[in-house]
Design a protein around this motif. Structure first.
Motif, PDB file in Angstrom:
ATOM      1  N   LYS A 107      -7.186  22.163  44.115  1.00 44.96           N
ATOM      2  CA  LYS A 107      -8.192  21.780  45.103  1.00 44.96           C
ATOM      3  C   LYS A 107      -9.428  21.170  44.435  1.00 44.96           C
ATOM      4  CE  LYS A 107     -10.697  23.447  49.148  1.00 44.96           C
ATOM      5  NZ  LYS A 107     -10.986  24.602  50.036  1.00 44.96           N
ATOM      6  N   ASP A 108     -10.053  21.907  43.528  1.00 46.58           N
ATOM      7  CA  ASP A 108     -11.234  21.388  42.813  1.00 46.58           C
ATOM      8  C   ASP A 108     -10.731  20.697  41.557  1.00 46.58           C
ATOM      9  OD1 ASP A 108     -13.736  20.818  41.905  1.00 46.58           O
ATOM     10  OD2 ASP A 108     -14.325  22.894  41.523  1.00 46.58           O
ATOM     11  N   TYR A 109     -10.123  19.526  41.744  1.00 44.62           N
ATOM     12  CA  TYR A 109      -9.279  18.950  40.695  1.00 44.62           C
ATOM     13  C   TYR A 109     -10.034  18.628  39.407  1.00 44.62           C
ATOM     14  CZ  TYR A 109      -5.869  16.392  38.120  1.00 44.62           C
ATOM     15  OH  TYR A 109      -5.030  16.000  37.111  1.00 44.62           O
ATOM     16  N   ASP A 110     -11.083  17.806  39.501  1.00 44.77           N
ATOM     17  CA  ASP A 110     -11.756  17.349  38.282  1.00 44.77           C
ATOM     18  C   ASP A 110     -12.322  18.510  37.467  1.00 44.77           C
ATOM     19  OD1 ASP A 110     -11.139  14.806  39.105  1.00 44.77           O
ATOM     20  OD2 ASP A 110     -13.149  14.004  38.790  1.00 44.77           O
ATOM     21  N   GLN A 111     -13.004  19.427  38.131  1.00 49.44           N
ATOM     22  CA  GLN A 111     -13.624  20.543  37.418  1.00 49.44           C
ATOM     23  C   GLN A 111     -12.578  21.413  36.733  1.00 49.44           C
ATOM     24  OE1 GLN A 111     -16.794  20.909  36.829  1.00 49.44           O
ATOM     25  NE2 GLN A 111     -16.511  22.812  35.682  1.00 49.44           N
ATOM     26  N   THR A 112     -11.518  21.737  37.465  1.00 46.38           N
ATOM     27  CA  THR A 112     -10.463  22.577  36.894  1.00 46.38           C
ATOM     28  C   THR A 112      -9.772  21.886  35.723  1.00 46.38           C
ATOM     29  OG1 THR A 112     -10.061  23.620  39.042  1.00 46.38           O
ATOM     30  CG2 THR A 112      -8.306  23.785  37.406  1.00 46.38           C
ATOM     31  N   THR A 113      -9.524  20.581  35.873  1.00 47.76           N
ATOM     32  CA  THR A 113      -8.832  19.842  34.810  1.00 47.76           C
ATOM     33  C   THR A 113      -9.696  19.742  33.558  1.00 47.76           C
ATOM     34  OG1 THR A 113      -7.587  18.576  36.457  1.00 47.76           O
ATOM     35  CG2 THR A 113      -7.669  17.677  34.224  1.00 47.76           C
ATOM     36  N   LYS A 114     -10.989  19.551  33.726  1.00 41.86           N
ATOM     37  CA  LYS A 114     -11.876  19.481  32.561  1.00 41.86           C
ATOM     38  C   LYS A 114     -11.909  20.814  31.815  1.00 41.86           C
ATOM     39  CE  LYS A 114     -15.336  17.658  34.877  1.00 41.86           C
ATOM     40  NZ  LYS A 114     -16.704  17.124  35.177  1.00 41.86           N
ATOM     41  N   ILE A 115     -11.844  21.920  32.545  1.00 40.57           N
ATOM     42  CA  ILE A 115     -11.783  23.235  31.902  1.00 40.57           C
ATOM     43  C   ILE A 115     -10.491  23.363  31.109  1.00 40.57           C
ATOM     44  CG2 ILE A 115     -11.574  25.710  32.339  1.00 40.57           C
ATOM     45  CD1 ILE A 115     -13.428  25.283  34.768  1.00 40.57           C
ATOM     46  N   ARG A 116      -9.395  22.888  31.687  1.00 40.11           N
ATOM     47  CA  ARG A 116      -8.111  22.955  30.988  1.00 40.11           C
ATOM     48  C   ARG A 116      -8.102  22.050  29.754  1.00 40.11           C
ATOM     49  NH1 ARG A 116      -3.390  23.154  35.690  1.00 40.11           N
ATOM     50  NH2 ARG A 116      -4.154  25.051  36.719  1.00 40.11           N
ATOM     51  N   MET A 117      -8.760  20.921  29.854  1.00 35.41           N
ATOM     52  CA  MET A 117      -8.835  20.029  28.696  1.00 35.41           C
ATOM     53  C   MET A 117      -9.544  20.715  27.540  1.00 35.41           C
ATOM     54  SD  MET A 117      -9.785  16.424  30.594  1.00 35.41           S
ATOM     55  CE  MET A 117      -9.736  15.417  29.102  1.00 35.41           C
ATOM     56  N   ALA A 118     -10.609  21.446  27.857  1.00 34.18           N
ATOM     57  CA  ALA A 118     -11.397  22.116  26.817  1.00 34.18           C
ATOM     58  C   ALA A 118     -10.588  23.182  26.092  1.00 34.18           C
ATOM     59  CB  ALA A 118     -12.643  22.733  27.436  1.00 34.18           C
ATOM     60  N   SER A 119      -9.586  23.742  26.766  1.00 36.99           N
ATOM     61  CA  SER A 119      -8.767  24.781  26.141  1.00 36.99           C
ATOM     62  C   SER A 119      -7.358  24.293  25.802  1.00 36.99           C
ATOM     63  CB  SER A 119      -8.673  25.995  27.080  1.00 36.99           C
ATOM     64  OG  SER A 119      -8.160  25.626  28.348  1.00 36.99           O
ATOM     65  N   ASN A 120      -7.171  22.953  25.806  1.00 38.47           N
ATOM     66  CA  ASN A 120      -5.872  22.356  25.476  1.00 38.47           C
ATOM     67  C   ASN A 120      -4.743  22.909  26.353  1.00 38.47           C
ATOM     68  OD1 ASN A 120      -6.725  20.602  23.350  1.00 38.47           O
ATOM     69  ND2 ASN A 120      -6.880  22.384  21.997  1.00 38.47           N
ATOM     70  N   GLU A 121      -5.000  22.975  27.647  1.00 36.60           N
ATOM     71  CA  GLU A 121      -4.018  23.505  28.579  1.00 36.60           C
ATOM     72  C   GLU A 121      -3.702  22.503  29.688  1.00 36.60           C
ATOM     73  OE1 GLU A 121      -5.694  27.181  29.906  1.00 36.60           O
ATOM     74  OE2 GLU A 121      -5.060  28.283  28.127  1.00 36.60           O
ATOM     75  N   LEU A 122      -3.715  21.242  29.359  1.00 31.69           N
ATOM     76  CA  LEU A 122      -3.364  20.228  30.342  1.00 31.69           C
ATOM     77  C   LEU A 122      -1.882  20.312  30.717  1.00 31.69           C
ATOM     78  CD1 LEU A 122      -5.175  16.980  29.116  1.00 31.69           C
ATOM     79  CD2 LEU A 122      -5.569  18.173  31.274  1.00 31.69           C
ATOM     80  N   ALA A 123      -1.570  19.911  31.936  1.00 32.90           N
ATOM     81  CA  ALA A 123      -0.179  19.786  32.330  1.00 32.90           C
ATOM     82  C   ALA A 123       0.447  18.596  31.607  1.00 32.90           C
ATOM     83  CB  ALA A 123      -0.076  19.603  33.840  1.00 32.90           C
ATOM     84  N   ASP A 124       1.769  18.516  31.621  1.00 33.32           N
ATOM     85  CA  ASP A 124       2.464  17.421  30.937  1.00 33.32           C
ATOM     86  C   ASP A 124       2.035  16.063  31.501  1.00 33.32           C
ATOM     87  OD1 ASP A 124       4.746  18.935  29.308  1.00 33.32           O
ATOM     88  OD2 ASP A 124       4.570  19.873  31.279  1.00 33.32           O
ATOM     89  N   ILE A 125       1.965  15.971  32.825  1.00 36.56           N
ATOM     90  CA  ILE A 125       1.460  14.763  33.487  1.00 36.56           C
ATOM     91  C   ILE A 125       0.303  15.197  34.375  1.00 36.56           C
ATOM     92  CG2 ILE A 125       2.044  12.721  34.849  1.00 36.56           C
ATOM     93  CD1 ILE A 125       4.894  14.922  34.121  1.00 36.56           C
ATOM     94  N   SER A 126      -0.817  14.493  34.277  1.00 39.57           N
ATOM     95  CA  SER A 126      -1.967  14.859  35.090  1.00 39.57           C
ATOM     96  C   SER A 126      -2.738  13.609  35.487  1.00 39.57           C
ATOM     97  CB  SER A 126      -2.883  15.826  34.330  1.00 39.57           C
ATOM     98  OG  SER A 126      -3.404  15.220  33.155  1.00 39.57           O
ATOM     99  N   LEU A 127      -3.680  13.799  36.381  1.00 37.42           N
ATOM    100  CA  LEU A 127      -4.590  12.733  36.769  1.00 37.42           C
ATOM    101  C   LEU A 127      -5.824  12.849  35.893  1.00 37.42           C
ATOM    102  CD1 LEU A 127      -4.317  13.201  40.646  1.00 37.42           C
ATOM    103  CD2 LEU A 127      -2.983  11.667  39.193  1.00 37.42           C
ATOM    104  N   ILE A 128      -6.188  11.766  35.223  1.00 37.99           N
ATOM    105  CA  ILE A 128      -7.299  11.797  34.282  1.00 37.99           C
ATOM    106  C   ILE A 128      -8.618  11.867  35.055  1.00 37.99           C
ATOM    107  CG2 ILE A 128      -8.467  10.590  32.398  1.00 37.99           C
ATOM    108  CD1 ILE A 128      -5.805   9.180  31.810  1.00 37.99           C
ATOM    109  N   PRO A 129      -9.436  12.891  34.845  1.00 38.56           N
ATOM    110  CA  PRO A 129     -10.731  12.961  35.530  1.00 38.56           C
ATOM    111  C   PRO A 129     -11.581  11.734  35.231  1.00 38.56           C
ATOM    112  CG  PRO A 129     -10.211  15.065  34.516  1.00 38.56           C
ATOM    113  CD  PRO A 129      -9.186  14.077  34.015  1.00 38.56           C
ATOM    114  N   GLY A 130     -12.308  11.286  36.231  1.00 39.66           N
ATOM    115  CA  GLY A 130     -13.091  10.061  36.069  1.00 39.66           C
ATOM    116  C   GLY A 130     -14.204  10.163  35.049  1.00 39.66           C
ATOM    117  N   THR A 131     -14.631  11.395  34.715  1.00 41.60           N
ATOM    118  CA  THR A 131     -15.737  11.565  33.769  1.00 41.60           C
ATOM    119  C   THR A 131     -15.284  11.556  32.312  1.00 41.60           C
ATOM    120  OG1 THR A 131     -15.513  13.963  34.074  1.00 41.60           O
ATOM    121  CG2 THR A 131     -17.176  12.834  35.401  1.00 41.60           C
TER     122      THR A 131
END
Length: 449
Positions: A107-131
């Motif tokens: 739901k809160d896509y960008d914020q959640t994805t940026k948190i996952r990026m910081a901990s190297n927990e991205l999904a295999d395929i994801s939508l790149i946050p605009g920031t």
């Protein structure tokens, strides 16, 4: 960073483009070493056979990557996780029986994805946050130049770094007004407004008929991003955000953002939006526009099929450019949607890439979502775009945000939708703009130290 190449207006919005040239193979043909003249005949024959075998081996095609294993795809489309997106995953599994795709909606896509990026927990395929800055793309994502799509897609340079492609757009959209034709008819409106005064007059007619003129989705915040995009039209600058990065105080009174937000403020102050801004609901608003309880959205053309999915007949849903002044000239901003990226640490990168390619070429998601396709040789199927283009709008093609803009925006945590919220809810828009100028200037100065 390279200047971002813009879409061809004629190509994308004229809905015609010849297919780009396909990528060719570059296989070598290594010859074997000739036999020595000093060897016996039988040894020469042996060497000749060996050399022939070596030649045959050298000319063989490299083995195709095995598409197998499980990959996870994260998306912002919470409404499609168990329906359309599941269908794509099932079809991909039919094509590659050894591979499976799990769909995760956030739901809160960008914020959640940026948190996952910081901990190297991205999904295999994801939508790149605009920031995410382009210079940071190699830290998180794999290049996808090997998919053979580079010469076939729009926005190729927008998510590239050091000559490598890291993100492929899921599609593009024109910003405009999606409206319920039955609601307009019930209010006695016989034609879409061509001037700003006509837009306000139609809103008054809708209100008088007991129909809420415009859904803002104010509480959910993100749907307000369109008002920032309208500022690009007022500026006449496809690189407005990047231009802002060169300025200490980019938010001028009577400037582009002021003019755009002033329309929204008038709509709010005049009672042309939801009665309780802080109880608005995105999913509910689609049903309300579909039923005619609410007449309009300001969003990309991708919202049209979502209104239809919520109960409206397709022929009862229209799409027109928001009139920004009284000139009668239609103007529109065209922008890319999210970009697909492949996690640098994916355990099954070949499968992840295959699914990305499947999404672009075979899934039909761009048609389902109402996007203008990213593939140059594919025409959009959304009928409402024909109505939209009949207004012969002047098109501003939004350029990608550069690292300078993103650095400042990230430093001050600039959120364009929150800016719109603050401008509308603040007691004095001038004070709100002054506070944003100060935050921007301080963030810009802090980056120089």
């Amino acid at each position: 960073m390279k200047k971002k190449q813009l879409l061809s207006t004629v190509a994308v919005l004229g809905l015609a483009m010849s297919m780009a040239a396909g990528c060719g193979s570059n296989n070598g043909n290594n010859e074997g070493t000739p036999a020595s003249n000093n060897k016996a005949d039988n040894a020469a024959a042996t060497n000749t056979a060996d050399n022939a075998a070596a030649t045959n081996t050298a000319t063989e095609e490299p083995a195709a990557p095995k598409i197998a294993g499980k990959v996870v795809f994260t998306t912002n489309r919470t409404d499609l996780v168990d329906t359309e997106l599941k269908t794509y995953a099932d079809k991909f599994h039919e094509k590659y029986p050894d591979a499976t795709v799990e769909i995760e909606a956030i739901k809160d896509y960008d914020q959640t994805t940026k948190i996952r990026m910081a901990s190297n927990e991205l999904a295999d395929i994801s939508l790149i946050p605009g920031t995410v800055k382009n210079s940071d793309l190699p830290n998180f994502y794999l290049p996808v130049d090997d998919l053979g799509l580079n010469d076939r897609i729009y926005f190729k340079d927008n998510r590239s770094q050091d000559g490598k492609l890291y993100g492929i757009s899921s599609g593009s959209a024109a910003m405009g007004v999606t409206y319920n034709k039955k609601a307009f008819a019930a209010a006695g409106i016989t034609a879409v407004p061509k001037t700003l005064d006509e837009f306000y007059a139609d809103a008054e007619k809708l209100k008088a008929a007991g129909i809420t003129p415009l859904a803002t989705n104010f509480k959910d915040k993100w749907p307000l991003y369109g008002w920032d995009q309208e500022a690009f039209i007022y500026a006449g600058d496809p690189m407005l955000h990047n231009t802002m990065a060169t300025q200490d105080e980019p938010f001028a009174v009577d400037g582009p953002h002021w003019q755009a937000f002033s329309i929204l403020k008038k709509m709010v102050d005049s009672g042309y939006v939801e009665k309780d801004l802080m109880s608005t609901n995105w999913e509910g608003s689609k049903k309300d526009v579909a039923s005619g309880k609410i007449a309009m959205f300001l969003l990309g053309n991708w919202v049209v099929p979502q209104v239809v999915d919520n109960g409206a007949a397709a022929e009862d849903v229209g799409f027109f450019p928001l009139p920004l002044d009284n000139s009668g000239e239609a103007k529109v901003i065209l922008a890319s949607d999210y970009y697909y990226g492949i996690d640098k640490n994916s355990e099954n990168p070949d499968t992840a890439k295959a699914f990305l390619k499947f999404l672009i070429e075979e899934s039909g998601y761009d048609d389902y979502a109402g996007f203008i396709p990213v593939l140059k040789d594919k025409q959009p199927k959304l009928a409402q775009l024909n109505e939209f283009m009949a207004t012969n709008p002047k098109v501003i093609e939004m350029a990608a945000e550069n690292d300078d803009y993103l650095a400042i925006a990230n430093k001050m945590q600039f959120d364009t939708s929150a800016f719109a919220q603050d401008a509308i809810m603040g007691k004095d828009m001038k004070e709100v703009f002054a506070s944003y100028n100060k935050k921007w200037k301080d963030a810009k100065a802090a980056l120089v130290k």
